[in-house]
Design an enzyme around this catalytic site. Structure first.
Site, PDB file in Angstrom:
ATOM      1  NE  ARG A   1       0.023   1.339   3.509  1.00 60.40           N
ATOM      2  CZ  ARG A   1       0.453   2.375   3.198  1.00 60.40           C
ATOM      3  NH1 ARG A   1       2.469   1.943   3.415  1.00 60.40           N
ATOM      4  NH2 ARG A   1       0.456   3.709   3.834  1.00 60.40           N
TER       5      ARG A   1
ATOM      6  NE  ARG B   1      -6.116   0.377  -1.618  1.00 62.22           N
ATOM      7  CZ  ARG B   1      -5.327   1.481  -0.672  1.00 62.22           C
ATOM      8  NH1 ARG B   1      -4.539   1.217  -0.117  1.00 62.22           N
ATOM      9  NH2 ARG B   1      -6.520   2.072   0.479  1.00 62.22           N
TER      10      ARG B   1
ATOM     11  CD  GLN C   1      -3.179   2.454   6.742  1.00 61.86           C
ATOM     12  OE1 GLN C   1      -3.371   3.211   8.351  1.00 61.86           O
ATOM     13  NE2 GLN C   1      -4.397   2.203   5.202  1.00 61.86           N
TER      14      GLN C   1
ATOM     15  CG  ASP D   1      -3.571   8.257  -1.277  1.00 63.41           C
ATOM     16  OD1 ASP D   1      -2.949   8.270   0.358  1.00 63.41           O
ATOM     17  OD2 ASP D   1      -2.657   6.696  -1.465  1.00 63.41           O
TER      18      ASP D   1
ATOM     19  CG  ASN E   1      -2.258  11.678   2.539  1.00 58.20           C
ATOM     20  OD1 ASN E   1      -1.899  10.380   2.146  1.00 58.20           O
ATOM     21  ND2 ASN E   1      -1.764  11.645   4.370  1.00 58.20           N
TER      22      ASN E   1
HETATM   23  O1  MRU Z   1      -4.654   3.338   2.288  1.00 59.63           O
HETATM   24  P1  MRU Z   1      -3.431   3.017   2.091  1.00 59.63           P
HETATM   25  O2  MRU Z   1      -2.569   2.346   3.391  1.00 59.63           O
HETATM   26  O3  MRU Z   1      -3.053   2.974   1.013  1.00 59.63           O
HETATM   27  O4  MRU Z   1      -3.541   4.839   2.933  1.00 59.63           O
HETATM   28  C1  MRU Z   1      -1.798   5.488   2.198  1.00 59.63           C
HETATM   29  C2  MRU Z   1      -1.690   7.309   2.436  1.00 59.63           C
HETATM   30  O5  MRU Z   1      -3.014   7.564   2.429  1.00 59.63           O
HETATM   31  C3  MRU Z   1      -0.787   7.578   1.841  1.00 59.63           C
HETATM   32  O6  MRU Z   1      -0.500   8.758   3.005  1.00 59.63           O
HETATM   33  C4  MRU Z   1       0.035   7.732   1.209  1.00 59.63           C
HETATM   34  O7  MRU Z   1      -0.457   6.952   0.228  1.00 59.63           O
HETATM   35  C5  MRU Z   1       1.116   8.769   0.194  1.00 59.63           C
HETATM   36  S1  MRU Z   1       2.560   7.411   0.632  1.00 59.63           S
HETATM   37  C6  MRU Z   1       4.138   8.295   0.724  1.00 59.63           C
END
Ligand code: MRU
Length: 346
Positions: A46, A89, A196, A237, A247
């Site tokens: 992820r 996703r 996370q 993202d 994000n």
């Molecule tokens: O759901 P996730 O864990 O994939 O979400 C990740 C994030 O929101 C991160 O902050 C984003 O992808 C930036 S990673 C450099």
């Protein structure tokens, strides 16, 4: 940075199974596209840049055993693979940008033999991987210039080595500042519902000897008021043309709190996280995930059966709350479509 988040082994996409962290560090070899698709969906791999790399290597995985020699059929096979991986996703645009690059290679070379196209696609995936390593370092350097000795920073989710091919975006800023000999500390939000921040950011910052303190998401305001935060860094993202940035859910909340407490709030993201096809954050597709992520803590139910749940995985921070976007080209402070496009395309 000794964290090998994702790599192509020659016959598999090797990832760290991030759902097992911080308790176990287990590598998983995805040997077919379905296994990789499931790994993306279930967040074993992820983070936006890592998703771009996973998507590109997913295409390589899907053509590895392709035996045909008819180029038009091969082109269709690659396009079908891209469509399939693109359904894993919806929010991180890095995934779609990488797939567009892979798809473009075959669509614009319809006369090349299949064997050549296969080699070109693998080289392209490797280039996406290598480019991410380089841009992490540039973003880190630019972002680290903001950190002064004695500062206290805050971050949310995981935008570190576990989300990229190198040392991350937002967390890369901390690693670069540490390499430059700066003394600072970081508050990491745990990042409900999938933690996370607690499972991944706290783990990798601690492993790399950054002074990190874990807090629950609902402690952020009180920490800003009572302890004091100098700077906030978050990843992204998908960033719209005007700088609105999607994000992890909870990032917008930090942006609002940052404004109230007069804390500069920075997004750290590479060019591959920008979506210049969309005007504002309103056009960013937000992934909604299963209710169990909210009604359970791990496997333990923490809410009554049958309760209604809303579980968006991301939110959008509007550009007016963002002090700047740290990119590989420098810090973009004037967040409007014209300036952003100029910086990214110069
Ligand atoms: O759901 P996730 O864990 O994939 O979400 C990740 C994030 O929101 C991160 O902050 C984003 O992808 C930036 S990673 C450099």
């Amino acid at each position: 940075m000794a964290i090998d988040t994702i790599r192509w082994t020659g016959d598999a996409v090797r990832i760290i199974d991030q759902t097992l962290l911080p308790n176990e560090l287990v590598y998983l070899d995805c040997k077919d596209v379905k296994t990789l698709w499931d790994a993306i969906k279930t967040l074993k791999v992820r983070g936006a840049p890592a998703l771009g790399i996973a998507a590109a290597y997913g295409v390589v995985l899907g053509i590895k055993d392709y035996k045909g020699t008819d180029t038009p059929k091969f082109v269709k096979h690659v396009c079908d693979l891209c469509d399939y991986i693109g359904k894993s996703r919806p929010t991180a645009v890095n995934l779609f940008n990488a797939l567009a690059q892979m798809r473009g290679l075959v669509l614009y070379n319809p006369d090349k033999p299949v064997q050549i196209l296969k080699a070109v696609l693998e080289a392209e995936a490797n280039a996406i991987f290598e480019e991410d390593r380089a841009v992490c370092r540039s973003m880190g350097k630019h972002g680290a210039s903001l950190i002064k000795n004695g500062m206290t920073c805050m971050t949310v989710c995981n935008a570190g080595a576990l989300a990229t091919a190198d040392y991350g975006t937002a967390l890369g800023v901390f690693y670069a500042a540490k390499e430059a000999g700066k003394k600072f500390r970081v508050f990491a939000l745990e990042t409900r519902p999938l933690l996370q921040g607690a499972r991944l950011t706290a783990w990798e910052l601690q492993k790399n000897k950054i002074d990190v303190t874990l807090i629950c998401d609902n402690m952020a305001a009180s920490v800003m008021r009572n302890i004091g935060i100098d700077l906030i860094f978050a990843g992204a993202d998908r960033i719209a043309s005007n700088g609105d940035a999607a994000n992890k859910i909870g990032t917008y909340m930090l942006g609002v709190l940052a404004k109230h407490h007069k804390v500069p709030f920075y997004i750290v993201a590479p060019k591959t996280t920008f979506d210049l096809k969309i005007k504002t954050g309103k056009d960013i597709p937000i992934e909604e995930r299963s209710p169990e992520e909210v009604t359970h803590f791990g496997l333990r139910p923490t809410a009554p059966k049958g309760i209604k749940v809303f579980n968006p995985a991301f939110d959008v921070t509007p550009n007016e709350l963002i002090a700047g976007i740290v990119t590989e080209y420098g810090i973009i402070r004037k967040l409007d479509a014209k300036n952003i496009r100029n910086v990214l395309t110069k």
